[in-house]
Design an enzyme around this catalytic site. Structure first.
Site, PDB file in Angstrom:
ATOM      1  N   ASP A 173     -37.248  29.479  -1.483  1.00  0.00           N
ATOM      2  CA  ASP A 173     -35.970  29.021  -1.996  1.00  0.00           C
ATOM      3  C   ASP A 173     -35.686  29.856  -3.244  1.00  0.00           C
ATOM      4  O   ASP A 173     -36.575  30.528  -3.756  1.00  0.00           O
ATOM      5  CB  ASP A 173     -36.108  27.542  -2.348  1.00  0.00           C
ATOM      6  CG  ASP A 173     -34.880  26.993  -3.007  1.00  0.00           C
ATOM      7  OD1 ASP A 173     -33.785  27.382  -2.574  1.00  0.00           O
ATOM      8  OD2 ASP A 173     -35.009  26.197  -3.938  1.00  0.00           O
ATOM      9  N   LYS A 174     -34.463  29.877  -3.677  1.00  0.00           N
ATOM     10  CA  LYS A 174     -34.198  30.665  -4.885  1.00  0.00           C
ATOM     11  C   LYS A 174     -34.145  29.770  -6.126  1.00  0.00           C
ATOM     12  O   LYS A 174     -34.953  29.923  -7.025  1.00  0.00           O
ATOM     13  CB  LYS A 174     -32.885  31.433  -4.750  1.00  0.00           C
ATOM     14  CG  LYS A 174     -32.622  32.345  -5.927  1.00  0.00           C
ATOM     15  CD  LYS A 174     -31.314  33.080  -5.779  1.00  0.00           C
ATOM     16  CE  LYS A 174     -30.119  32.206  -6.080  1.00  0.00           C
ATOM     17  NZ  LYS A 174     -30.039  31.847  -7.499  1.00  0.00           N
ATOM     18  N   ASP A 191     -26.972  29.779  -2.333  1.00  0.00           N
ATOM     19  CA  ASP A 191     -26.032  30.492  -3.189  1.00  0.00           C
ATOM     20  C   ASP A 191     -25.228  31.518  -2.418  1.00  0.00           C
ATOM     21  O   ASP A 191     -25.548  31.880  -1.300  1.00  0.00           O
ATOM     22  CB  ASP A 191     -26.794  31.193  -4.311  1.00  0.00           C
ATOM     23  CG  ASP A 191     -26.912  30.291  -5.517  1.00  0.00           C
ATOM     24  OD1 ASP A 191     -26.366  29.180  -5.443  1.00  0.00           O
ATOM     25  OD2 ASP A 191     -27.533  30.703  -6.498  1.00  0.00           O
ATOM     26  N   PHE A 230     -19.932  14.270  -4.716  1.00  0.00           N
ATOM     27  CA  PHE A 230     -20.255  15.571  -4.129  1.00  0.00           C
ATOM     28  C   PHE A 230     -20.853  15.386  -2.742  1.00  0.00           C
ATOM     29  O   PHE A 230     -21.623  14.465  -2.496  1.00  0.00           O
ATOM     30  CB  PHE A 230     -21.273  16.265  -5.028  1.00  0.00           C
ATOM     31  CG  PHE A 230     -21.659  17.625  -4.559  1.00  0.00           C
ATOM     32  CD1 PHE A 230     -20.920  18.741  -4.938  1.00  0.00           C
ATOM     33  CD2 PHE A 230     -22.760  17.802  -3.730  1.00  0.00           C
ATOM     34  CE1 PHE A 230     -21.279  19.995  -4.503  1.00  0.00           C
ATOM     35  CE2 PHE A 230     -23.117  19.051  -3.299  1.00  0.00           C
ATOM     36  CZ  PHE A 230     -22.368  20.151  -3.685  1.00  0.00           C
TER      37      PHE A 230
END
Lengths: 1194, 338
Positions: free
Chosen positions: A297-298, A739, A591
């Site tokens: 994952d980043k 992202d 959200f």
């Protein structure tokens, strides 16, 4: 229903009442605490005993704050609200009169979803979701009294259903092991068959009935065939030791020790969190040594997930926040003068007569006095106090402190606040959106109190003096920070207007500046501290569900827009001039992953206007821009949007996380229409989530852009080094992130996942046909490069960047093959905008198609799928809660720990276990075969030539500890060398192969033949008796087996010596004692005085010596010759450790060069093929100059 | 929060937990093992020579008396119907057979190590425990009780199948046959004779065997095994003890007597000898062979060529290996050995 664990305190009265619905109960909790204040802390913390539907709370708004740390480790407070339509405060709520019908879904384990409706007596149904459910195990905070309806209890509660049985992952090694155990079973059966057939032939060859054949009680003998049939099973009993049952126990013990060593590694300890690495899966340690693909994952994994506001663009103007950027670069300062700084600060006074932008005189006056009072009011916070606060998520100093941009400050000061923010100013709107468009909770006892009192009085007004002093404080703080930052900022914008007043007081500040300069960066930090002091004086603590939100709220606060309190129906913000603005929150559109945005609909208290503030990902919001009166605003809006987009692109290039902010004025008519739509959606039972989402989408349109923010997420420590090391180890690293591609690519370059010279394939297509043709073309292009096993220098290394939409198409079954083929040839792959499901799909596809070992590392809930799908899942216990850790096999604190965990512990665990397993097979076969060879000389009758107890003891005591110790403590290459030469990792992966297994079995056969036939030939024809003959066999086996192990042991520590000697000692002492004490025991063996007699015979020693030497000679010679003629790289690396550092460096360099050019030179040292090598991935990573890490490996 | 509390979870930084224990890392490479090979080779050759010479000095004389061949003097005894058959085997020694001479009887193809056979005894009974005289262990079945349900003592197949050929050795001199005295004392293990096997304390011994029967194949009961020496009876009869120690391999010999007395203590002088065999034990049923072995012994026991030769071969192999290693070492050196 189990409610046994209901908390009961002296202050609490718990009641259980049978209610209208059979099988359900109402749990009422009355906590007559002593009232708000320090004394409430105890009663403030209460664990919910069952899943409760929140019916009422002591909070007037029906809100209950909940901490879910017990469930997911998140320490943030979450709001739960009482079921709408029943809302009476708990004090008025009478459980006796509660006669609604509650219909809820079946118990399930989804902690984030709940579907239910409450049918009131008037037949009105109220839909209820997770926002009204108090989960068992959570802690109720800041709420005095809650009253709930038990929906699930005991085993049906969600938290209990979430207790997964420990996921049983079987390691690759264990799978191979099981295959070999089956081989052993086959071997056993064939040996038993040989025994049975042999017995049959032997019986057939007898001419009569010899006296040594014992007839059955009737005096007749079994027929040879029947006897042979029985003999088959006798042989199974005799030879069953061939199946290494003890191996499984030993493996467990070894793994336990390996887990112990991993968790005790100081290098994997994180001081900041005071956490060690956790091994949650105890049985796959050795899989760490087999990894071929790493999926990372980043956010939060490669980066710190400490979101820091970096820069913003408002109404098309960019505010670069240069000072802030400087601050971010200097963040890891150790500051020994900290305390002194705190002491000095308050003493320094600024004379009045100074304003930011030449504003009103009154404010100036006030600012002086305000600044004078403030420092005393704010006690200096010690480091300890700070770290205590640091435990609360998302509130590290780094994130709290934002240094405002001067130009932007100027804009704010220009706003005419006199009308209480009545004027519609885009800057005001922007910061209001920043401050309120979120779910951040202001959580302090005081805040809670304040909110309640405010709400109960219904008053919004605050005294003018309060407003003034508050504004003064703010201005003072701003001024101060500006003053302190001057040395840096002046160079950047020397003729800025804002600085003009500052020049006047330069004399005063000079002294301080000198000190600041002298101590280097500490001067800057002083400024930070002063800024923070101001912030701290507000005693406000924000608790956000995501770090981005916190970063934005802190940013807003830096500009004077302080979020003071948040209730379900209102939100209070203090404006820069000090006025407290209380906005009525009409709705919060939370959200979700589909919309990728959230909105808050508020009513402005003064204008009465309804405004919808929306925050979200730029690509979703940009599409929703528009205006009902498009003609007039079009140009303006368009240019703002265009500029903003430009800035956004720039932010993304810099690797910032971007968010857009919009506003929309909602008319009454529109609201009322929408409101009904919303209510139906909320009350819906089926498909509620989608309906609620649709209702949100309905309102979120025709938005007007306010601006955008860029949040920086810094790379974690040593991430580039770690990634490089992993790649040198032959591991392919993939990054899967939600992202946008620009951000991801930027980060990828920063962490050396992509190199400048890489050929980057950008896969982004709208439809499937395009995707297919793109795959074909690229594959064709990539195939042109020769897939040389060694990374040829001239070839560009190929990297792929693929976005989520294309990935989804590429993963469809018809394109899958091509995608995998292409991905296999890429050195690194970057997947952007992927969903959690896609993450796990990618892992699964690669794992299944390429048959490789995969490791997934992530930190957030969105990585859980991926972590579970991979062979080894690693969770990073960091900012984003504990879900990833809960799902993981190993939990580490930092990405850099992966390096040692995989390269060193993975290698060690695998190498040790592999060698131990092979050794165990060898040992059992070698020993059992002794018994088997004897069958040829006892008419295949199943006689044990060794006392059966000693056969059992042999595996149980005499030869069990050494291999276990070998599996725990052997060290083929030191940790430093493994870290320095990651290439060794790849070579360690082939430690366990079937060929090695079969070689071990063959060696075992050879050794057992030697161990049997040398004593046999020695004692042949003599008067030796059965157990006297068995004694040298047993002894020789012990020596052979132990010395065999000592050939395999690579590092002899004191423990090794002790265990080896101990085993031999125990063998002789125990057998001597047994043979001396056992006169008539254990018939028919009666091994009385056997070993003693043998030990008095010199032939015994001669046999032992000769047999041991002959048995081990081939293996020993083989090892010696291989080590000399074709030493394995691991051996060379071990040898390297003996060299002096300089020689080592020289040698490493030569070796790395040598392995590259070895094919041409034809030296015998090179390792031409790595085991299990397939495809174009190089055995060795491309040559590179030796890095420092190599030389540091001393 | 104090410093200690902050790092409460910090692992101990010890050599053990950090896996940094000082270790000896042997490198098995050609250069290092050469001395080892040389030492082993030389030592083995030395041992081998000593063993070989010792073994060569041991004299062994084996006489097969099974009587398979029709011209053999014992052929007549192979007929199971012939009882109390005696046969004589003559042999001559052309030099002194050095003493002390051990006389063995040898059986081949006889599986005393057969599993069920080995189990067919009652260890407790053989320690002289009278309780097991009346109630022998079931492990002795079918030699636990006779047809009249009387307990068999000693029970079991091993005892039942006891070897019962007898041997007498005569030297043929001019004046006739001179009996060579055969010493039957101390031919069994000392521990067997003194500890493991015990007679009941009943006196006379015969009374202990009341209400029991002798093993089916035996001509006389246990208390009359040795008619010449009353003390050598019951379970501590030397021949019985020797038989009860089951042979490990199907071709074996067992000590029968030693020649340690009188003028033959120094050995059997050259001359003609006659071995008179009381042929009782049938071996046809299992294609067995019977033999008498005369042998003297050394410190390493009986004659055994194998061990000496094996040591010589392995020793030489090690020497050859060391030479190979030397060549290998010369060609491929380790970097640190440069």
């Amino acid at each position: 229903m189990d409610l046994s664990d209901t908390p009961g305190g002296p202050h609490c009265l718990d009641q259980y009442l049978d209610q209208a619905l059979p099988g359900t109960r109402t749990w009422t909790r009355h906590c007559p605490g002593p009232g708000p204040g320090p004394g409430t802390a105890r009663t403030n913390i209460e664990v919910v005993p069952a899943d409760l539907l929140l019916l009422a709370s002591s909070d007037p708004q029906g809100v209950c704050l909940l901490e879910t740390a017990n469930l997911d480790g998140e320490t943030t407070l979450k709001q739960r609200r009482a079921v709408a339509g029943l809302g009476r405060p708990a004090t008025e709520f009478d459980p006796e009169n509660f006669n609604c019908l509650v219909v809820c879904e079946r118990p399930n384990d989804n902690l984030n979803h709940f579907k239910c409706y409450v049918e009131r007596p008037d037949k009105v149904r109220v839909g209820v979701g997770i926002e009204s459910l108090l989960l068992r195990g959570c802690t109720v905070r800041n709420t005095d009294q809650v009253l709930g309806f038990v929906v699930y209890a005991g085993r049906e509660s969600k938290s209990m259903l979430n207790i997964n049985r420990p996921r049983y992952k079987r390691s690759k090694l264990e799978r191979a092991l099981n295959r070999d155990v089956l081989c052993c079973v086959a071997l056993l059966f064939s040996m038993c068959l040989v025994g049975a057939v042999g017995h049959f032939m032997w019986r057939r060859s007898l001419p009569g009935t010899p006296p040594y054949l014992v007839p059955d009680p009737q005096g007749s003998l079994d027929a040879p065939s029947l006897s042979a049939f029985y003999m088959f099973f006798t042989m199974i009993i005799l030879l069953q030791i061939l199946i290494p049952i003890s191996l499984y126990v030993s493996i467990e013990l070894v793994k336990m020790a390996q887990v112990f060593f991993i968790t005790n590694d100081v290098d994997l300890y994180d001081a900041e969190w005071d956490r060690r690495v956790q091994c949650r899966a105890l049985n796959i340690t050795e899989d760490l040594g087999q990894i071929q693909y790493v999926f990372s994952d980043k956010t939060g994994t490669l980066t710190e997930n400490k979101m820091v506001f970096s820069r913003c663009s408002v109404m098309g103007t960019e505010y670069p926040h240069k000072e802030n950027a400087v601050r971010l670069a200097v963040v890891d300062e150790p500051d020994p003068d900290q305390e002194v700084v705190f002491d000095q600060r308050p003493r320094r006074r600024r004379p009045p007569g100074w304003t930011l932008a030449g504003g009103e005189e009154e404010e100036e006056e006030e600012s002086g006095s305000g600044a004078g009072q403030r420092p005393h009011a704010a006690p200096p916070r010690s480091k300890a106090a700070r770290s205590a606060h640091g435990d609360v998520a998302f509130s590290s100093p780094l994130e709290k402190e934002v240094v405002p941009d001067k130009a932007l400050l100027q804009q704010i000061v220009k706003i005419d606040f006199s009308g209480g923010g009545r004027e519609v100013d885009p800057y005001l709107d922007f910061f209001l959106a920043l401050a309120i468009c979120n779910t951040v909770v202001v959580s302090t006892a005081t805040a809670q109190r304040e909110r309640l009192s405010q709400l109960s009085s219904g008053s919004v007004s605050t005294g003018p003096s309060y407003a003034l002093s508050s504004l003064a404080q703010k201005v003072g703080s701003l001024r101060r920070s500006l003053a302190s930052w001057k040395p840096l900022t002046r160079g950047a914008s020397p003729d800025s207007q804002v600085l003009a007043p500052e020049e006047e007081e330069e004399e005063e500040v000079d002294e301080e500046e000198e000190r600041g300069r002298a101590s280097g960066r500490s001067g800057d930090m002083d400024a930070l501290r002063s800024c923070r002091l101001v912030v701290d004086s507000d005693e406000v603590l924000f608790e956000a569900e995501s770090p981005d939100e916190a970063a934005l709220v802190y940013a807003a606060k830096a500009y004077g827009f302080t979020l003071l309190a948040r209730g379900p129906a209102s939100v209070a913000v203090r404006l820069p001039h000090g006025e407290r603005l209380e906005l009525e929150v009409l709705d919060t559109l939370s959200f979700d992953a589909h919309r990728k945005r959230m909105s808050v609909l508020v009513r402005h208290p003064v204008t009465g206007e309804m405004v919808l503030y929306t925050k979200g990902a730029d690509y979703t919001l940009m599409e929703l821009l528009g205006s009902p009166c498009a003609e007039q605003l079009n140009d303006d809006q368009r240019s703002v949007a265009a500029n903003c987009q430009k800035h956004l692109d720039q932010y993304a290039k810099e690797g910032l996380r971007t968010l857009c902010f919009t506003r929309k004025t909602v008319s009454e008519r529109e609201y009322s229409e929408w409101s009904t739509l919303r209510q139906t959606a909320l009350a819906a039972m089926d498909n509620r989530g989608a309906q609620v989402r649709d209702s949100a989408v309905h309102l979120e349109r025709d938005l007007s852009l306010l601006g955008a923010t860029g949040i920086v997420d810094r790379l974690q420590d040593s991430v580039p080094d770690t990634i490089e090391a992993l790649r040198e180890a032959g591991i392919q690293v993939w990054v899967l992130t939600g992202d946008k591609p620009e951000t991801a690519v930027n980060i990828a370059y920063a962490c050396r996942l992509l190199d400048e010279g890489d050929m980057v394939i950008n896969m982004s297509s709208k439809d499937k046909r395009q995707c297919a043709s793109m795959l074909d073309c690229t594959l064709e292009a990539v195939r042109r490069y020769p897939p040389g096993p060694d990374g040829a220098v001239t070839d560009p290394t190929v990297a792929m960047v693929i976005d989520g939409r294309t990935l989804a198409m590429a993963l469809e079954s018809d394109l899958q093959e091509r995608f995998v083929e292409l991905a296999r040839r890429c050195r690194s792959v970057l997947c952007c905008r992927v969903t959690p499901v896609q993450k796990s799909a990618v892992v699964k596809v690669i794992r299944d198609k390429l048959k490789v070992m995969t490791l997934a590392v992530g930190d957030g809930a969105n990585d859980v799928n991926m972590i579970q799908a991979a062979d080894v899942g690693i969770g990073i216990s960091g900012q984003e809660g504990m879900q990833a850790v809960m799902a993981s096999d190993f939990a580490i604190c930092r990405f850099k720990h992966l390096r040692k965990l995989v390269l060193v512990h993975g290698h060690w665990c695998h190498s040790r276990l592999a060698h131990m397993i092979v050794y165990f097979f060898y040992k059992n076969v070698a020993y059992v075969n002794l018994l088997f060879w004897y069958q040829f000389y006892c008419g295949f009758s199943g006689t044990t030539v060794i006392d059966i107890w000693l056969v059992i003891f042999f595996n149980l005591f005499y030869t069990s500890v050494p291999p276990i110790m070998f599996g725990i403590m052997d060290r083929d290459v030191s940790a430093e060398t493994l870290m320095g030469l990651p290439e060794l990792y790849r070579l360690g992966q082939g430690e366990y192969k079937s060929s090695i297994f079969w070689v071990a079995i063959l060696d075992a056969f050879y050794q057992s033949l030697v161990c049997f036939f040398i004593p046999y030939l020695t004692y042949r024809g003599s008067d030796v008796d059965v157990f006297t003959f068995g004694t040298p066999l047993n002894t020789v086996s012990l020596f052979t087996v132990l010395l065999h192990l000592s050939i395999e042991i690579k590092a002899w520590t004191a423990v090794h010596w002790g265990v080896m000697m101990g085993s031999v000692g125990v063998f002789f002492v125990s057998i001597l004692a047994y043979n001396a004490l056992c006169v008539t025991c254990n018939p028919p063996a009666n091994p009385y005085w056997t070993l003693q007699a043998q030990m008095g015979d010199p032939v015994f020693y001669l046999v032992c010596l000769l047999t041991t030497v002959v048995a081990l000679l081939p293996r020993y010679t083989f090892h010696v010759l291989r080590n000399t003629l074709r030493p394995s790289p691991l051996l060379l690396a071990r040898n390297l450790e003996r060299l002096a550092p300089a020689a080592r460096r020289r040698w490493t360099q030569g070796w790395r060069g040598g392995t590259r050019g070895a094919a041409a030179e034809g030296t015998p040292r090179e390792e031409r093929t790595a085991p299990g090598e397939e495809g174009p991935s190089p055995t060795w990573t491309p040559p590179r100059p030796p890095r420092d890490t190599t030389t540091n490996a001393t | 929060m104090s410093k200690e509390e902050n790092t409460a979870n910090r692992p101990d930084n010890t050599a053990f937990t950090q896996q940094r224990l000082p270790a000896w890392q042997p490198m098995l490479s050609a250069g290092i093992v050469i001395p080892g090979f040389v030492i082993i080779g030389v030592a083995f050759i030395g041992i081998g020579v000593a063993l070989f010479v010792t073994s060569q000095n041991i004299q062994v004389l084996e006489k097969d008396y099974t009587g398979i061949e029709t011209n053999s003097s014992c052929f007549k005894c192979t007929n199971p119907r012939v009882k109390n058959c005696n046969c004589t085997i003559n042999f001559s020694l052309d030099k002194l057979f050095e003493g002390p001479v051990f006389v063995y009887y040898g059986l081949s193809n006889y599986f005393q190590n057969y599993r069920k056979y080995g189990a067919s005894k009652d260890a407790a009974q053989l320690t002289g425990d009278l309780a097991y005289f009346t109630e022998p262990s079931t492990s002795c079945v079918p030699y636990q009780r006779d047809a009249k349900d009387k307990p068999i003592v000693p029970c079991g197949s091993i005892a039942n199948s006891m070897f019962n050929d007898t041997f007498k050795l005569f030297q043929i001199v001019n004046s006739g046959n001179v009996a060579v005295p055969l010493d039957g004392k101390g031919i069994a293990w000392w521990t067997d004779y003194n500890i493991k096997y015990r007679n009941p304390t009943t006196n006379p011994l015969k009374n202990a065997f009341n209400d029991t029967v002798k093993p089916i194949f035996w001509p006389r009961p246990a208390y009359e095994l040795d008619t010449t020496n009353a003390a050598n009876n019951g379970f501590i009869n030397q021949d019985f003890l020797v038989w009860m120690r089951r042979s490990a391999l199907p071709n074996f010999r067992k000590l029968y007597r030693r020649i340690t007395e009188g003028e033959y203590a120094k050995g059997l002088p050259a001359g003609d000898y006659a071995l008179v065999i009381g042929y009782n034990y049938p071996v046809k049923a299992f294609d067995g062979r019977k033999k008498v072995v005369f042998s003297n012994v050394s410190w390493m026991g009986g004659k055994n060529q194998f061990l000496g030769i094996a040591y010589l071969v392995i020793g030489s192999l090690c020497v050859v290996m060391s030479i190979v290693m030397l060549i290998v070492y010369a060609k491929f050196k380790f970097p640190d050995e440069e």
